[in-house]
Design a protein around this motif. Structure first.
Motif, PDB file in Angstrom:
ATOM      1  N   GLU A  15      -5.657 -22.621  86.751  1.00  0.00           N
ATOM      2  CA  GLU A  15      -5.143 -23.986  86.560  1.00  0.00           C
ATOM      3  C   GLU A  15      -6.104 -25.044  87.101  1.00  0.00           C
ATOM      4  N   ALA A  19       3.241 -27.078  97.839  1.00  0.00           N
ATOM      5  CA  ALA A  19       3.433 -26.092  96.771  1.00  0.00           C
ATOM      6  C   ALA A  19       3.032 -24.690  97.216  1.00  0.00           C
ATOM      7  N   GLY A  20       2.778 -24.513  98.504  1.00  0.00           N
ATOM      8  CA  GLY A  20       2.502 -23.178  99.039  1.00  0.00           C
ATOM      9  C   GLY A  20       1.042 -22.850  99.262  1.00  0.00           C
ATOM     10  N   THR A  76      -4.166 -18.485  99.886  1.00  0.00           N
ATOM     11  CA  THR A  76      -2.832 -18.306  99.302  1.00  0.00           C
ATOM     12  C   THR A  76      -2.664 -19.415  98.265  1.00  0.00           C
ATOM     13  N   ALA A 129      -1.362 -22.133  95.354  1.00  0.00           N
ATOM     14  CA  ALA A 129      -0.204 -23.011  95.176  1.00  0.00           C
ATOM     15  C   ALA A 129       0.535 -22.632  93.906  1.00  0.00           C
ATOM     16  N   ASP A 130       1.828 -22.905  93.885  1.00  0.00           N
ATOM     17  CA  ASP A 130       2.641 -22.652  92.692  1.00  0.00           C
ATOM     18  C   ASP A 130       2.327 -23.744  91.658  1.00  0.00           C
ATOM     19  N   PRO A 131       1.744 -23.390  90.522  1.00  0.00           N
ATOM     20  CA  PRO A 131       1.360 -24.410  89.521  1.00  0.00           C
ATOM     21  C   PRO A 131       2.550 -25.222  89.012  1.00  0.00           C
ATOM     22  N   ALA A 132       3.725 -24.617  88.970  1.00  0.00           N
ATOM     23  CA  ALA A 132       4.909 -25.349  88.504  1.00  0.00           C
ATOM     24  C   ALA A 132       5.242 -26.488  89.468  1.00  0.00           C
ATOM     25  N   GLU A 133       5.091 -26.224  90.770  1.00  0.00           N
ATOM     26  CA  GLU A 133       5.382 -27.262  91.760  1.00  0.00           C
ATOM     27  C   GLU A 133       4.294 -28.325  91.773  1.00  0.00           C
ATOM     28  N   LYS A 193      -4.908 -15.680  88.249  1.00  0.00           N
ATOM     29  CA  LYS A 193      -3.656 -16.118  87.640  1.00  0.00           C
ATOM     30  C   LYS A 193      -2.551 -16.056  88.679  1.00  0.00           C
ATOM     31  N   TYR A 194      -1.806 -17.138  88.789  1.00  0.00           N
ATOM     32  CA  TYR A 194      -0.753 -17.225  89.790  1.00  0.00           C
ATOM     33  C   TYR A 194       0.280 -16.124  89.595  1.00  0.00           C
ATOM     34  N   GLY A 195       0.670 -15.488  90.687  1.00  0.00           N
ATOM     35  CA  GLY A 195       1.686 -14.441  90.645  1.00  0.00           C
ATOM     36  C   GLY A 195       1.131 -13.042  90.537  1.00  0.00           C
TER      37      GLY A 195
END
Length: 310
Positions: A191, A123-124, A107, A109-113, A210-212
């Protein structure tokens, strides 16, 4: 039922309650405690505690970590196997990671976090069992001063994650993709990687994840790679036990650590191996399981015979 019979029935029930309370609540526990105090049983009943100079330092039945405050391995000690019990070897949180052989996709991680400074876990990010094994294998190789290839395992990328692709395209009757239209390395986010572990798959260029984006619609394919089927880093060095409290390691894992211990303590490898042998137990009943090394007792023997200044 008249009042006399009612009194007799309740009186009998009360007497039974009192007798059973004395037997099961008092007599039986006292009997078990008394038996546990017999020579040869008392130590086990007390938890198989290990003491040094009168101070309890652990139990021979429950493992413990030999790391610093940051979780880094202390180089002068043999290392235990990984643990999923709490933050590691917590008897109050005994348990496994509950991840099976099919846990091969992470799973992300959120790149923004991540850019905001959060740790990957915050960040998940949730690594699959495969990625945990891959990461640990390279980590053990680094700890033991081995080259990068020594930590390689089948189905792992060179950067320590599961070598897994999502192959997207039309499928045949058996569910296999016949003509890939897109191939993604799902455990290598754009990332964090410059290029996926494989350049192409069946003629298609492999992309980073790619995230999302949702890749679950593709056929999940694990790529074995060129790593040897018998890795230099043994299985118990990269997997946790079912309880998370296993105090022992395999003789293979102990042997892998001998050179590091000898170097740090300025003794010969043969001297270390002699202590490993002294703290190795054979197969249960002579045929069940494998020989095992108790890490706590081995490290205590090292400190007693070959003290380290590290």
């Amino acid at each position: 039922m008249n009042i006399g019979n009612l009194i007799r029935v309740h009186s009998a029930a009360l007497r039974a309650l009192l007798v059973l309370t004395v037997i099961t609540g008092l007599a039986y526990p006292v009997l078990v405690w008394a038996v546990a105090q017999l020579p040869g049983l008392k130590d086990k009943a007390d938890g198989s505690l290990v003491t040094v100079n009168g101070k309890v330092v652990g139990s021979s039945l429950i493992g413990q970590l030999f790391t610093d405050a940051k979780g880094n391995a202390l180089p002068q000690y043999f290392q235990s196997r990984p643990s999923n019990a709490g933050t590691g070897y917590d008897p109050m949180a005994s348990g496994a990671g509950n991840l099976g052989p099919e846990s091969i996709v992470d799973t992300p991680a959120d790149p923004a976090e991540l850019k905001a400074g959060k740790a990957a876990s915050e960040a998940g990010f949730k690594p699959s069992l495969l990625t945990q094994v891959c990461t640990r294998s390279y980590g053990v190789a680094d700890t033991e001063g081995l080259d990068h290839n020594s930590g390689a395992r089948p189905f792992c990328t060179s950067d320590g994650v599961g070598a897994v692709l999502s192959v997207i395209g039309p499928r045949d009757a058996t569910g296999n993709v016949t003509h890939p239209t897109k191939v993604v390395s799902v455990n290598q986010p754009c990332e964090t990687t410059k290029a996926p572990f494989a350049a192409t798959y069946e003629g298609m260029r492999v992309e980073c994840a790619k995230y999302g984006e949702d890749y679950t619609g593709g056929q999940i394919v694990a790529i074995r790679g060129s790593a040897p089927s018998d890795p230099q880093v043994p299985a118990d060095a990269v997997t946790a036990s079912g309880s998370g409290l296993d105090p022992d390691i395999s003789t293979d894992y102990a042997d892998l650590q001998v050179s590091r211990i000898a170097k740090v303590r300025h003794i010969s490898a043969d001297q270390v191996r002699a202590l490993v042998k002294d703290n190795t137990s054979g197969r249960a009943l002579g045929f069940m399981g494998e020989p095992r090394v108790n890490v706590l007792r081995l490290n205590l023997a090292l400190d007693q015979k070959y003290p380290s200044s590290s």
